[in-house]
Structures are given as structure tokens and as C-alpha cells.
Design a protein around this motif. Structure first.
Motif, PDB file in Angstrom:
ATOM      1  N   PHE A   1    -112.117 -36.514  -0.700  1.00 54.82           N
ATOM      2  CA  PHE A   1    -110.709 -36.133  -0.791  1.00 54.82           C
ATOM      3  C   PHE A   1    -110.435 -34.768  -0.153  1.00 54.82           C
ATOM      4  O   PHE A   1    -109.470 -34.604   0.598  1.00 54.82           O
ATOM      5  CB  PHE A   1    -110.286 -36.121  -2.265  1.00 54.82           C
ATOM      6  N   ILE A   2    -111.311 -33.800  -0.434  1.00 57.67           N
ATOM      7  CA  ILE A   2    -111.062 -32.430   0.033  1.00 57.67           C
ATOM      8  C   ILE A   2    -111.029 -32.323   1.557  1.00 57.67           C
ATOM      9  O   ILE A   2    -110.047 -31.824   2.110  1.00 57.67           O
ATOM     10  CB  ILE A   2    -112.083 -31.465  -0.598  1.00 57.67           C
ATOM     11  N   PRO A   3    -112.060 -32.779   2.248  1.00 63.03           N
ATOM     12  CA  PRO A   3    -111.950 -32.671   3.716  1.00 63.03           C
ATOM     13  C   PRO A   3    -110.858 -33.579   4.267  1.00 63.03           C
ATOM     14  O   PRO A   3    -110.241 -33.250   5.281  1.00 63.03           O
ATOM     15  CB  PRO A   3    -113.335 -33.086   4.218  1.00 63.03           C
ATOM     16  N   ALA A   4    -110.603 -34.689   3.601  1.00 63.81           N
ATOM     17  CA  ALA A   4    -109.571 -35.609   4.085  1.00 63.81           C
ATOM     18  C   ALA A   4    -108.204 -34.937   4.084  1.00 63.81           C
ATOM     19  O   ALA A   4    -107.375 -35.172   4.963  1.00 63.81           O
ATOM     20  CB  ALA A   4    -109.549 -36.866   3.222  1.00 63.81           C
ATOM     21  N   LEU A   5    -108.001 -34.106   3.089  1.00 64.01           N
ATOM     22  CA  LEU A   5    -106.705 -33.446   2.933  1.00 64.01           C
ATOM     23  C   LEU A   5    -106.373 -32.580   4.148  1.00 64.01           C
ATOM     24  O   LEU A   5    -105.231 -32.535   4.600  1.00 64.01           O
ATOM     25  CB  LEU A   5    -106.769 -32.571   1.669  1.00 64.01           C
ATOM     26  N   GLY A   6    -107.390 -31.880   4.659  1.00 63.48           N
ATOM     27  CA  GLY A   6    -107.116 -30.991   5.792  1.00 63.48           C
ATOM     28  C   GLY A   6    -107.547 -31.583   7.113  1.00 63.48           C
ATOM     29  O   GLY A   6    -107.612 -30.896   8.113  1.00 63.48           O
TER      30      GLY A   6
ATOM     31  N   LEU B   1    -101.554 -35.982   1.080  1.00 63.46           N
ATOM     32  CA  LEU B   1    -102.039 -36.361  -0.247  1.00 63.46           C
ATOM     33  C   LEU B   1    -102.224 -37.873  -0.342  1.00 63.46           C
ATOM     34  O   LEU B   1    -103.241 -38.370  -0.826  1.00 63.46           O
ATOM     35  CB  LEU B   1    -101.054 -35.891  -1.326  1.00 63.46           C
ATOM     36  N   ARG B   2    -101.230 -38.600   0.173  1.00 62.64           N
ATOM     37  CA  ARG B   2    -101.248 -40.058   0.054  1.00 62.64           C
ATOM     38  C   ARG B   2    -102.433 -40.645   0.833  1.00 62.64           C
ATOM     39  O   ARG B   2    -103.202 -41.450   0.308  1.00 62.64           O
ATOM     40  CB  ARG B   2     -99.927 -40.610   0.594  1.00 62.64           C
ATOM     41  N   LEU B   3    -102.575 -40.208   2.084  1.00 62.16           N
ATOM     42  CA  LEU B   3    -103.643 -40.786   2.914  1.00 62.16           C
ATOM     43  C   LEU B   3    -105.024 -40.352   2.426  1.00 62.16           C
ATOM     44  O   LEU B   3    -105.973 -41.128   2.457  1.00 62.16           O
ATOM     45  CB  LEU B   3    -103.453 -40.387   4.382  1.00 62.16           C
ATOM     46  N   ALA B   4    -105.115 -39.094   1.960  1.00 57.33           N
ATOM     47  CA  ALA B   4    -106.406 -38.640   1.439  1.00 57.33           C
ATOM     48  C   ALA B   4    -106.790 -39.453   0.214  1.00 57.33           C
ATOM     49  O   ALA B   4    -107.950 -39.852   0.046  1.00 57.33           O
ATOM     50  CB  ALA B   4    -106.351 -37.155   1.097  1.00 57.33           C
TER      51      ALA B   4
END
Lengths: 293, 360, 266
Positions: free
Chosen positions: A226-231, A80-83
Motif C-alpha cells: 500500500f505505501i509505495p503504491a500510494l506514491g 488511495l482507491r487504486l493503492a
């Protein structure tokens, strides 16, 4: 009559998507509720025959582990933080770029759009890999900084969280710029002039007029990053260090290294839930925008 | 005349090869309603943007109360603009739009609220404060834009096609309101428009602009009666233009030979013109008659078109040589009794004093 | 009327584009570097390109990737075009929303989720994993992208055209094939190219759904990249970038010619 054609056209893609998208996602949910075993396939069945009766065996143990174990809780928070950080970075880079594009003379705009989209067409893996050569201990950036005498020892950049954030922001920048550009294009230049006419300096115009009106684009762009970053799995793996443990890596490791398929499935379901929430938010926002558009 | 509030002195601005403003000079007096009239693309909007500060002149000075504005950024200029598109902020309510400029001045909230209330009352939108801009009709938006531009009590209010986005019926009413407001508040208005009726009807003075240059500045009557050029004559009102050559000049009485007319046209004009000069004689349609018994000029022709406009009819009369003369006839009286039919053979007559000699 | 860009806008453009392109430029330059060090220029050399072409494993992986991409893009083109056509014509709002939701889900879902879910399905169904399963997975994911591209072109068409064709005696399917299809042809080409590129580029989904013997180029590249920056990987990357840029140049030239021939303006 035309409706008949629509109904017939939908059949094949619908069948395909049910079989290869809906069914797998449901299966994922099912397996996330099972327990890992050493059998093949390596998970317990949900329905078991017990004395002539079928019994449902649901285990919430995987989810308990995800939220209870500090390792996985940490992975969730780190993700969450890095995304979030990457989204903010992409916004900081993308907003001035998108604004300048939107205000460019008409003949430039097509070319500029093309230039922003072009990297998206080149391999994602290559774009991430390119940063390895720049950020490494013997990389270009360190050589440059040493060359101008700013540092004596090579700076450790590759393998840090900063490198992950930079990599994600870089890889997904087009997704941020395009919706921003679209919403800034819709913003009439007269609105900025009107703000100046009514006493705004440039910064005040930005805060009071441009930013609020670009909000749909900002929200859409932020979600698309954010969404692709999360996974994200590849970028943390190549640019991050071994101690940065994110959800994508957790899933990958549980599946490939530990063969704990149910736990990997539970991580996937958790990711899915995390992704779905902001998406529903986006839909509401879009509906609202249409209402007032 | 009092010293002018606004003075433009040789203002020029070019974009690439087009001169949007070419050595433009004129003055606007305090409390005056001044219009800049011209076809689209003539540079009149650029002029407004130069005064508002969104463009910088390549040359020339823009003086407000004798002070040069050119170096002053737009947000500090004591002028406000009403945009053609209104440029209302779609993310703000009506009240927040109107109060935007006041809040920028750092006025206390209570004062802003009071002023916004007054302004909304002024444009008769008292109830509309909390509404969103998208929920307003075109006419209501126009009034919000006006209230917003008036909020900072500008020394000079710039209006870019203020009625352009309104439909015809609303225009007349809005124009009257604007004029009433201007008089009661003693506003100085600089209006840009391409609608000559609008400019003529309500301006104290107007400037006719063409390709970046001011062709003429004057009161509506001056511009209509004594246009400075063919362009002005044709742009403002209806006119018949006869081109010809001066054949005789005596005591202010000129005779102009026009191709297609059997006899020279008699016209009152400048006696200093030399015989042989190419001139244009302008005739306003209401100065011509289809029924005059005797006059200085008389030309035979047939009616080829009748445009009925209610208060009068505009006839087009073609002579045997193909010249077309425009004649206006007021309804009532003689005209009502014996209407002239399409195709009728008529004689167009006018006195020498009706013609105006234009340079070329 | 409005003049060019202000200085700050030009600066933003320059910085943004530099950020996007400098890393790729560095990578391309380094592929011609005779030495191994990134930051040290060892002279111009094509030796790394030679090594790429002398590596049979890489060439085999490239072949797998291209085959998978061509097949999956073709399947996705059919499915996506049907889906876009259906979306435009389906009347029922509820069913339409559900279908659209299903269709566009893969566009936003993190790849790891789809990869894992599909793998579990293949295992459950007892399907042997290999190139075929990658094709299925890629086709599933890229169908939504195809639909987006085709739909945007369909929306630009006048629905009265098909009605006119029907009015003139064409059956509904004939009207679609004779009137609509020729007009969306460039969009179909673009959609296929997009699906092809996405498949060629994918690592995560392929890693989940492939089996022994089906190693794609990104999988091979990833394996090498994990070990660090090496000039032969740069050479391979440069070749892939050149292929993409070349394909895009050809595509845009074809599109331009098609447009001028059809007398269409944008």
C-alpha cells in the motif's frame, strides 16, 4: 567497552543520515509552507528581513489548494482507491501462493522463496514495461482473446485503472508474499487438523483459524504494498491513461512541468503523512504480536 | 466380550520407503483405555492420524461400531483428538477454544456457554474461560486441550502423547486425573505414548508397536510376563536376555545352553520345541535373587553397578565370562541388614519357573 | 512424515509463479522477434541486440548507471555496516529507536518524497547536480537495506565470540575486525549486491537528483518505454535481466563455496 565501539560506529552514518535524510525532509516541510515565485530558487523565503527585523512568512496556501482544488482532491482519492485495490489484488494472488509455499516439502521451500524474490532483483522498470507488451491494444492478451474468438475488437486494457492496479500488484507481489509466508510458516499444521477434528470444513478452517492467525503477515504485507503504491509514479505513467491523476504524478508534474516547487513539496508532505499513519499502526501491531508471540 | 467399538483391520500406510503402518489389526472395546506403545518413529502417531482422518490408509479398514471410517472426512468423524502439541488456537480465549467444536455443530450460544462451563469445571479451570491460551502453564494447556477434545462427546478420544509436554511431577497427577475422568465418564481412550511406565500403569490393554507393526497386544501383565518377542521384553520393563540353544526338553522342563554360563539354564517352557533350536531366555530382575540358598539355577559373578531407586535396588552382576544379569532386590528385611556392596562376589539364583522362553 | 502438496496447493504455486514469470518470459521472447509486432512472430533474429550495441546514448547511460551503482553501493556498505554494528551495541533505547527510525525510513518512504527532498537540499546548498548527487542519494537510500542484511547476520553471531577475543588480549576494534568481520563477509557481499542492484534499478530518485550530462540507464529506458513497446527496448531489458540472473548465480555459487570452506551450515 563494547558500548564505546557502538558509539563510535554510529557517528558516521548518523551524520550522513542527518545531512542527507533528516535535513532534506525538514527542508521539504519548510518549502511546502512557502509560495512559488519566478525567481531562482523558485520559492519565497520563510524568513524575510523587514525594516531591520526578521519576519516569519508561512503560507498554508499550498495545503489549502491540495484539499480545496477538486483536481488535487481527486488525485488524493484516486491514489488511495487504486493503492487499496492493488493491495487487495496482491493479497488475493499472494495468499494462496504464500500458503502453498509454507506447506511445501522442506527441500522445495528454499527454491520457491528464491523464485519469489528473484523478480524483485530484476529491474522494476522492465517488469512494468513487460506488461505494456501484454496489455496493449495490439498486445499479446488482446491477440490471444481475439484468437480464441472471445472478442472481435481489441479490448482497451492498457491505459485503464485496471492496468495500473494489475501493474502495482505485480510489481510489489514479493513484498506481499514474503511476510505472509513468514507468518503462515509459524502456523502449525496441527492447528488446521485440530480445526478439522472439531468439525471444520476447509473453508471454515480458513476463515476461523488460518486468516486470524496470518493477520500480522497480512497487515505487514498490505502495508508494504500500500505505501509505495500510494506514491507510485512509474506504473500509472506507463500503464495508466492520461486521465488517471494520482499524487505521484501530481508531484512530478508540479515539479518538472509547472516548476511549482512549494506545491510539489506540499504534496510530498501530504504523502509522507499518509504513509506515516499506517506505519505507526504497523509498529503497534508488531509490538502486540511480540507480546503474544 | 462386547463387540469392539473400534476395529482396525489390516491397515497399512507407507511414506516413500518407510512403512508407517504395516497391516495393523487390533480392536478397542467401548469404555476401555487402550495404549499404543512404541519408540519414536515406530508409526504410532500415524496410526492415530489414520483414525482421526488426517491420513488415508493405503489398505485396510478402520471400523467404528462396525462402520468404515475411511471414506469419512475428518470433520465428520465421531472421534476427537488431543494433539501432542495441544494445537490450541492462540487467537482464541480458553472458552472459545473449548467451545470451538460445539459452535461448529451449530449449537445455540446459550447451550455452548453452558457446556463450556461444565467442561472447564470438569478439568478444574472454571476461572480460566476468558484467558488467552498464551497465559496458561503447560499443565493448564493440557487440560484445555482435553476439555476441547471432550466437548463434542466423541465416541472415541484419541490422545497423542498426552503427558509428553509435562514435567515429571505433573505427569503422575495428570495421569491419575485422566484415568479418573475416563472411569467416571465411561470414555473410550486410545492413547499413543513412548513412555512404557505410563502405558503399563493405566491402560486396560496395550499394543506394542515397532516399525509400523504391532508386536503384541495384551494387558500390561500379559505383556510384561509373557512378551511375544525380544523387542517387547526389552521395551517393557527391565530384562536379562540369555541367548542359547535348547539342549534338553522333558515334560515342560527345558535346559538351554548359554554361552558364558558353565551349566545349562533350567527353564519351564514349551515342550514342543525341538532340541537344538536357538532360543532366548528372558529373566525379569525381581525373579532373580542374590541370597537364595538353593535354586534351579545359580550363577557366580560380581556386582558391577547398583542403581538405587527408593523402593528397590537394581544390581548388575557380571559373570566371569562377561554376561551381565540384572537383579532387583526390594529394600527392607534381609537386604537392609546386610547390604550388598559394589564389587562384592555374589551368586545369582532363580527358579526354573522364573524364566520365559522367547522365540529366538 | 507429511506427504507432498495437495492439488489445490500445487495449482496455487503454478498460478502464482506463472503470474510472476510469464510477463518476463514474453518480453524475453519478443526481444528475439524479427518483426516489430508483439503478438506476431516474425522469425528469430538478433537484430535488436545489434541495435542496442550500436546506440551510443544507451551505452553511455549504462556506463553512468554502473559507475553510480558501484560507488553508491560501496558508500552504503560502509555506512550500513557501521549502522548495523552500532544498532547492535547501542544501549540507550531512546537514541537507538530514533537512529533506527532514521535508518529504515528510506525503506518505506515513497521514492518521490526522497527524490524531491534531496533535490531541494542540493539546490539549497548550491551543489551542482550530476552523477555525484545521484551517488549521494542512492547511498542514503540503500544504507538502510545494507543495515538490514548485515544486522540479520550479526544477530546470528554469538556475542561471546568478541568477548572471548578481548579476553585473549585483542582490543575491541581488533576483536571486531578479526572475529566478527570475517564471519559477516558473505552478508557484506550480499548487501553490496543488493545496494548495487537497487541503485542500478532506480528511476525516480535518479530523475530528481541528476543533472545535465548524467542520464542513467533507467532514465533512458523510461524515456523510450513511454513511447511504447519497441523490440530494442526488449533486447536491452533482456540483457539487463540476464546480467542480474548471471550476477545472482555467481553470487550464490561463491556463497556456497565460502560456506563449504568455512564448514558452516545454514
Amino acid at each position: 567497552m563494547t558500548m564505546g565501539l557502538g558509539t563510535r560506529a554510529v557517528a558516521l552514518p548518523l551524520l550522513w543520515l542527518c545531512l542527507f535524510l533528516l535535513a532534506p525532509l525538514l527542508l521539504l516541510l519548510k518549502i511546502s509552507l512557502a509560495e512559488a515565485t519566478l525567481a531562482s530558487p523558485p520559492f519565497t523565503p520563510l524568513l524575510v528581513a523587514e525594516g531591520g527585523r526578521l519576519a516569519l512568512r508561512i503560507s498554508a496556501g499550498n495545503y489549502g489548494l491540495l484539499f480545496g482544488d477538486p483536481l488535487y482532491r481527486g488525485a488524493l482519492l484516486t491514489s488511495l482507491r487504486l493503492a487499496l485495490a492493488a493491495t487487495a489484488a496482491a493479497l488475493a494472488i499472494g495468499l494462496p501462493l504464500a500458503y502453498a509455499m509454507a506447506r511445501s516439502p522442506a527441500p522445495w521451500r528454499r527454491t520457491l522463496l528464491l523464485l519469489v524474490i528473484l523478480p524483485f532483483w530484476t529491474s522494476f522498470l522492465i517488469r512494468v514495461y513487460a506488461w505494456m507488451g501484454i496489455l496493449g491494444d495490439a498486445g499479446l492478451l488482446n491477440a490471444l482473446l481475439e484468437g480464441i474468438g472471445l472478442i472481435q475488437e481489441p479490448l482497451r486494457i492498457l491505459g485503464t485503472e485496471g492496468a495500473i492496479v494489475l501493474g502495482i500488484a505485480y510489481a510489489y507481489l514479493p513484498f506481499m508474499v514474503l511476510p505472509l509466508y513468514a507468518s503462515l510458516r509459524r502456523l502449525a499444521p496441527e492447528l488446521e487438523e485440530a480445526a478439522a477434528d472439531l468439525g471444520c470444513r476447509r473453508l471454515a478452517t480458513f476463515w476461523l483459524v488460518i486468516l486470524p492467525l496470518a493477520r500480522p503477515g497480512i497487515v505487514a504485507g498490505a502495508l508494504l504494498v500500500f505505501i509505495p503504491a500510494l506514491g507510485e509514479f512509474v506504473i500509472p505513467d506507463l500503464l495508466g491513461g492520461p486521465d488517471t491523476f494520482m499524487l505521484g504524478r501530481a508531484l512530478w508534474d508540479e515539479f518538472f512541468a509547472n516548476r511549482d516547487w512549494p506545491l510539489a513539496a506540499a504534496i510530498a508532505i501530504l504523502l509522507l503523512a499518509l504513509v506515516l499513519a499506517p506505519l505507526l499502526l504497523l509498529q503497534r501491531q508488531q509490538a502486540k504480536t511480540q507480546l503474544f508471540g | 466380550m462386547a463387540p469392539p467399538l473400534l476395529r482396525l483391520d489390516g491397515v497399512s500406510r507407507r511414506f516413500g520407503n518407510t512403512r508407517a503402518a504395516d497391516r495393523v489389526s487390533f480392536t478397542v472395546a467401548a469404555g476401555e483405555m487402550f495404549s499404543i506403545l512404541g519408540p519414536s518413529g515406530c508409526g504410532k502417531s500415524t496410526l492415530l492420524r489414520l483414525i482421526a482422518g488426517f491420513e488415508t490408509p493405503d489398505a485396510g479398514a478402520i471400523l467404528l461400531n462396525g462402520e468404515d471410517l475411511v471414506a469419512v472426512p475428518p470433520h465428520r468423524r465421531p472421534v476427537n483428538m488431543m494433539f501432542q502439541s495441544y494445537a490450541l488456537f492462540p487467537h482464541l480465549s480458553v472458552a472459545d477454544n473449548v467451545g470451538f467444536g460445539l459452535r461448529r455443530q451449530g449449537r445455540p450460544a446459550a447451550e455452548v456457554a453452558r457446556r463450556v462451563g461444565e467442561l472447564l469445571a470438569l478439568v478444574r479451570l472454571e476461572e480460566f474461560g476468558p484467558r488467552r491460551v498464551q497465559q496458561l502453564s503447560g499443565g493448564e494447556r493440557q487440560r484445555v486441550a482435553l476439555a476441547r477434545a471432550l466437548a463434542r462427546a466423541p465416541k472415541l478420544l484419541l490422545l497423542d502423547e498426552p503427558l509428553g509436554a509435562l514435567d515429571r511431577q505433573l505427569r503422575a497427577a495428570t495421569q491419575l486425573e485422566l484415568t479418573a475422568l475416563q472411569r467416571s465418564l465411561g470414555l473410550t481412550l486410545l492413547v499413543v505414548t513412548h513412555d512404557q511406565e505410563e502405558a503399563m500403569a493405566h491402560s486396560a490393554r496395550l499394543a506394542i508397536m515397532r516399525q509400523g507393526r504391532i508386536e503384541q497386544v495384551g494387558t500390561p501383565a500379559e505383556v510384561y510376563r509373557r512378551p511375544a518377542s525380544r523387542f517387547v521384553a526389552e521395551f517393557v520393563g527391565e530384562a536379562t536376555l540369555l541367548t542359547g540353544r535348547l539342549v534338553a526338553a522333558a515334560g515342560g522342563q527345558l535346559a538351554v545352553a548359554v554361552d558364558g554360563l558353565p551349566r545349562p539354564v533350567q527353564v519351564v517352557g514349551d515342550a514342543a520345541l525341538a532340541v537344538g533350536t536357538a532360543v532366548t531366555v528372558m529373566l525379569r530382575p525381581e525373579a532373580l535373587s542374590l541370597r537364595a540358598a538353593s535354586a534351579d539355577n545359580a550363577v557366580a559373578g560380581s556386582v558391577v553397578d547398583i542403581a538405587y531407586t527408593g523402593s528397590h535396588s537394581l544390581y548388575r552382576v557380571r559373570t566371569a565370562a562377561g554376561l551381565v544379569l540384572k537383579v532387583a532386590e526390594t529394600h527392607g528385611g534381609e537386604a537392609a541388614e546386610t547390604p550388598v556392596a559394589l564389587g562384592a562376589a555374589v551368586t545369582v539364583a532363580w527358579p526354573a519357573a522364573a524364566g520365559v522362553v522367547l522365540g529366538a | 512424515m507429511r506427504p507432498g502438496l495437495s492439488r489445490s496447493n500445487l495449482l496455487a504455486l503454478a498460478c502464482g509463479l506463472a503470474f510472476l514469470y510469464l510477463p518476463l518470459l514474453v518480453l524475453v521472447l519478443h526481444s528475439f522477434n524479427a518483426g516489430r509486432m508483439v503478438a506476431v512472430w516474425g522469425g528469430f533474429s538478433l537484430r535488436w541486440y545489434g541495435e542496442v550495441f550500436a546506440n551510443p546514448a544507451l551505452l553511455a547511460a549504462a556506463q553512468v548507471s554502473v559507475t553510480v551503482a558501484m560507488l553508491s553501493a560501496s558508500v552504503a556498505l560502509v555506512l550500513g555496516t557501521l549502522a548495523a554494528t552500532a544498532l547492535q551495541r547501542l544501549a540507550g533505547a531512546f537514541g537507538r529507536t530514533l537512529f533506527a527510525g532514521l535508518l529504515f525510513t528510506p525503506l518505506v518512504l515513497p521514492e518521490v518524497i526522497i527524490g524531491l527532498a534531496l533535490l531541494l537540499l542540493f539546490v539549497a546548498l548550491g551543489i551542482d547536480r550530476g552523477a555525484t548527487t545521484i551517488v549521494i542519494a542512492h547511498a542514503t537510500v540503500t544504507t538502510g537495506y545494507v543495515a538490514v542484511v548485515v544486522q540479520s547476520r550479526l544477530l546470528a553471531l554469538d556475542p561471546a565470540q568478541e568477548e572471548a577475543a578481548i579476553d585473549l588480549g585483542a582490543p575491541p576494534l581488533g576483536a571486531f575486525l578479526l572475529v566478527t568481520l570475517p564471519q559477516i563477509a558473505p552478508a557484506l557481499a550480499a548487501a553490496w549486491l543488493l545496494a548495487f542492484t537497487l541503485s542500478l534499478d532506480d528511476l525516480v530518485i535518479a530523475a530528481f537528483t541528476s543533472g545535465p550530462g548524467a542520464t542513467t540507464l533507467p532514465m533512458r529506458l523510461y524515456g523510450q518505454a513511454r513511447l511504447g513497446v519497441t523490440p530494442d527496448v526488449n533486447a536491452l531489458s533482456t540483457l539487463m535481466i540476464a546480467a542480474v540472473v548471471g550476477a545472482l548465480v555467481v553470487a550464490s555459487a561463491v556463497e556456497k563455496r565460502w560456506r563449504s570452506r568455512a564448514g558452516l551450515r545454514r
